[in-house]
Design a protein around this motif. Structure first.
Motif, PDB file in Angstrom:
ATOM      1  N   UNK A  16       0.824  -1.211   0.000  1.00  0.00           N
ATOM      2  CA  UNK A  16       0.000   0.000   0.000  1.00  0.00           C
ATOM      3  C   UNK A  16       0.855   1.257   0.000  1.00  0.00           C
ATOM      4  N   UNK A  17       1.856   1.268   0.845  1.00  0.00           N
ATOM      5  CA  UNK A  17       2.731   2.440   0.927  1.00  0.00           C
ATOM      6  C   UNK A  17       3.450   2.687  -0.399  1.00  0.00           C
ATOM      7  N   UNK A  18       3.944   1.621  -1.015  1.00  0.00           N
ATOM      8  CA  UNK A  18       4.661   1.742  -2.284  1.00  0.00           C
ATOM      9  C   UNK A  18       3.761   2.312  -3.375  1.00  0.00           C
ATOM     10  N   UNK A  19       2.555   1.774  -3.487  1.00  0.00           N
ATOM     11  CA  UNK A  19       1.624   2.223  -4.529  1.00  0.00           C
ATOM     12  C   UNK A  19       1.161   3.646  -4.262  1.00  0.00           C
ATOM     13  N   UNK A  20       0.795   3.936  -3.022  1.00  0.00           N
ATOM     14  CA  UNK A  20       0.303   5.279  -2.696  1.00  0.00           C
ATOM     15  C   UNK A  20       1.370   6.336  -2.930  1.00  0.00           C
ATOM     16  N   UNK A  21       2.595   6.058  -2.516  1.00  0.00           N
ATOM     17  CA  UNK A  21       3.673   7.023  -2.679  1.00  0.00           C
ATOM     18  C   UNK A  21       3.907   7.357  -4.148  1.00  0.00           C
ATOM     19  N   UNK A  22       3.893   6.333  -4.993  1.00  0.00           N
ATOM     20  CA  UNK A  22       4.147   6.572  -6.422  1.00  0.00           C
ATOM     21  C   UNK A  22       2.987   7.303  -7.081  1.00  0.00           C
ATOM     22  N   UNK A  23       1.768   6.932  -6.726  1.00  0.00           N
ATOM     23  CA  UNK A  23       0.602   7.609  -7.311  1.00  0.00           C
ATOM     24  C   UNK A  23       0.513   9.061  -6.856  1.00  0.00           C
ATOM     25  N   UNK A  24       0.845   9.323  -5.596  1.00  0.00           N
ATOM     26  CA  UNK A  24       0.824  10.700  -5.106  1.00  0.00           C
ATOM     27  C   UNK A  24       1.886  11.543  -5.798  1.00  0.00           C
ATOM     28  N   UNK A  25       3.039  10.940  -6.068  1.00  0.00           N
ATOM     29  CA  UNK A  25       4.139  11.688  -6.673  1.00  0.00           C
ATOM     30  C   UNK A  25       3.942  11.904  -8.170  1.00  0.00           C
ATOM     31  N   UNK A  27       1.021  10.485 -10.095  1.00  0.00           N
ATOM     32  CA  UNK A  27      -0.360  10.287 -10.523  1.00  0.00           C
ATOM     33  C   UNK A  27      -0.421   9.292 -11.686  1.00  0.00           C
ATOM     34  N   UNK A  28      -1.141   9.608 -12.753  1.00  0.00           N
ATOM     35  CA  UNK A  28      -1.306   8.640 -13.836  1.00  0.00           C
ATOM     36  C   UNK A  28      -0.007   8.388 -14.595  1.00  0.00           C
ATOM     37  N   UNK A  29       0.988   9.270 -14.434  1.00  0.00           N
ATOM     38  CA  UNK A  29       2.277   9.034 -15.085  1.00  0.00           C
ATOM     39  C   UNK A  29       3.002   7.840 -14.469  1.00  0.00           C
ATOM     40  N   UNK A  30       2.502   7.349 -13.334  1.00  0.00           N
ATOM     41  CA  UNK A  30       3.110   6.175 -12.703  1.00  0.00           C
ATOM     42  C   UNK A  30       2.726   4.884 -13.420  1.00  0.00           C
ATOM     43  N   UNK A  31       1.645   4.904 -14.208  1.00  0.00           N
ATOM     44  CA  UNK A  31       1.170   3.651 -14.830  1.00  0.00           C
ATOM     45  C   UNK A  31       0.855   3.857 -16.318  1.00  0.00           C
ATOM     46  N   UNK A  32       1.765   4.381 -17.116  1.00  0.00           N
ATOM     47  CA  UNK A  32       1.457   4.629 -18.533  1.00  0.00           C
ATOM     48  C   UNK A  32       1.189   3.353 -19.325  1.00  0.00           C
ATOM     49  N   UNK A  33       1.958   2.298 -19.065  1.00  0.00           N
ATOM     50  CA  UNK A  33       1.766   1.052 -19.815  1.00  0.00           C
ATOM     51  C   UNK A  33       0.428   0.417 -19.441  1.00  0.00           C
ATOM     52  N   UNK A  34       0.067   0.482 -18.169  1.00  0.00           N
ATOM     53  CA  UNK A  34      -1.230  -0.055 -17.739  1.00  0.00           C
ATOM     54  C   UNK A  34      -2.378   0.672 -18.410  1.00  0.00           C
ATOM     55  N   UNK A  35      -2.307   1.992 -18.459  1.00  0.00           N
ATOM     56  CA  UNK A  35      -3.364   2.759 -19.119  1.00  0.00           C
ATOM     57  C   UNK A  35      -3.443   2.410 -20.599  1.00  0.00           C
ATOM     58  N   UNK A  36      -2.284   2.214 -21.221  1.00  0.00           N
ATOM     59  CA  UNK A  36      -2.269   1.791 -22.619  1.00  0.00           C
ATOM     60  C   UNK A  36      -2.899   0.418 -22.791  1.00  0.00           C
ATOM     61  N   UNK A  37      -2.639  -0.494 -21.829  1.00  0.00           N
ATOM     62  CA  UNK A  37      -3.214  -1.840 -21.889  1.00  0.00           C
ATOM     63  C   UNK A  37      -4.731  -1.793 -21.737  1.00  0.00           C
ATOM     64  N   UNK A  38      -5.220  -0.946 -20.848  1.00  0.00           N
ATOM     65  CA  UNK A  38      -6.670  -0.805 -20.673  1.00  0.00           C
ATOM     66  C   UNK A  38      -7.306  -0.271 -21.950  1.00  0.00           C
ATOM     67  N   UNK A  39      -6.689   0.754 -22.533  1.00  0.00           N
ATOM     68  CA  UNK A  39      -7.224   1.330 -23.772  1.00  0.00           C
ATOM     69  C   UNK A  39      -7.199   0.312 -24.902  1.00  0.00           C
ATOM     70  N   UNK A  40      -6.087  -0.422 -25.035  1.00  0.00           N
ATOM     71  CA  UNK A  40      -5.978  -1.422 -26.098  1.00  0.00           C
ATOM     72  C   UNK A  40      -7.018  -2.525 -25.919  1.00  0.00           C
ATOM     73  N   UNK A  99      -4.483  -4.750 -11.247  1.00  0.00           N
ATOM     74  CA  UNK A  99      -3.349  -5.668 -11.087  1.00  0.00           C
ATOM     75  C   UNK A  99      -2.155  -5.212 -11.920  1.00  0.00           C
ATOM     76  N   UNK A 100      -2.371  -4.872 -13.188  1.00  0.00           N
ATOM     77  CA  UNK A 100      -1.267  -4.364 -14.000  1.00  0.00           C
ATOM     78  C   UNK A 100      -0.733  -3.064 -13.411  1.00  0.00           C
ATOM     79  N   UNK A 101      -1.634  -2.201 -12.926  1.00  0.00           N
ATOM     80  CA  UNK A 101      -1.185  -0.932 -12.364  1.00  0.00           C
ATOM     81  C   UNK A 101      -0.296  -1.117 -11.148  1.00  0.00           C
ATOM     82  N   UNK A 102      -0.721  -1.967 -10.220  1.00  0.00           N
ATOM     83  CA  UNK A 102       0.096  -2.246  -9.035  1.00  0.00           C
ATOM     84  C   UNK A 102       1.427  -2.863  -9.445  1.00  0.00           C
TER      85      UNK A 102
END
Length: 239
Positions: A16-25, A27-40, A99-102
């Motif tokens: 939780x700490x790892x994911x929250x810290x990265x998302x706070x720092x 935001x969506x730039x922490x998971x670009x490949x995941x967002x691309x996978x969702x869109x695809x 799951x991909x995002x984490x």
């Protein structure tokens, strides 16, 4: 309630700490490949439900055990993002996003993709072997299953979930995922359930390889191969 909170913190605190810290720092730039996978995945789902797109999606991303192995291997990377036609796509999209995002945050995007591909490939290869073994073998499948499309993103999701849970010491969570897949294959016994078990096996092998590599790396860092040091060498892994 305090006991539940302590158990939850022990199980998911580091994750939780790892994911929250990265998302706070970032935001969506922490998971670009995941967002691309969702869109695809969403685009492929839309296309395969259209008369003009169904055949195209089948030709580039659907894998069956009765197809030539070379063709199946070429299609396997894209097959991660082709959801099952008979299941609601929102379920696949949520699984990929979470799951991909984490995994992307905790492992880095390239490790995430390698593990996802390895889990999917394990399911694909198992299907071929199982059909060859036949229905009379404990690990075999009937010949009709060779014409069923592989699992899509679910095998990758299962593999990533187990690897990340192990990597971040959420062992109970990993156990729940493994147990639920065992129940699935016991109750249904279909191709998808067995491919999920193959994906789990691949993920566990990767966990073992990762543990051995880290142990060897720690020994090389310490004079005389001393075992003293900073513990297991677990997270962070991201690069």
């Amino acid at each position: 309630m305090n006991t539940l909170a302590r158990l939850a913190r022990a199980e998911w605190g580091l994750l939780f700490v790892t994911v929250r810290r990265d998302l706070e720092a970032r935001r969506l730039r922490a998971i670009p490949v995941t967002l691309g996978a969702v869109l695809l995945t969403a685009l492929l789902q839309f296309a395969q439900n259209q008369s003009w797109g169904y055949r195209f999606v089948q030709d580039v991303g659907s894998v069956r055990a009765d197809e030539p192995l070379g063709l199946a291997l070429l299609r396997t990377p894209l097959s991660l993002f082709v959801p099952a036609l008979d299941l609601p796509v929102w379920g696949a999209l949520i699984q990929i996003l979470v799951v991909f995002g984490i995994a992307e945050i905790c492992l880095g995007w390239w490790r995430m993709l390698v593990i996802a591909y390895a889990a999917t490939l394990a399911g694909t290869l198992y299907a071929r072997i199982a059909v060859l073994l036949g229905p009379d073998h404990p690990l075999g499948l009937p010949a009709a299953d060779a014409r069923i499309v592989d699992t899509g993103p679910s095998a990758a999701v299962v593999g990533l979930a187990v690897f990340v849970a192990w990597r971040y010491r959420a062992y109970a969570t990993a156990g729940v995922v493994i147990a639920s897949m065992a129940v699935e294959v016991t109750v249904k016994g279909n191709l998808a359930g067995r491919e999920h078990i193959a994906a789990l096996a691949a993920a566990l092998v990767l966990c073992g390889i990762s543990a051995l590599r880290r142990r060897r790396r720690r020994r090389h860092r310490r004079p005389g191969g001393s075992r003293a040091g900073n513990g297991s060498g677990f997270p962070p892994i991201r690069s």
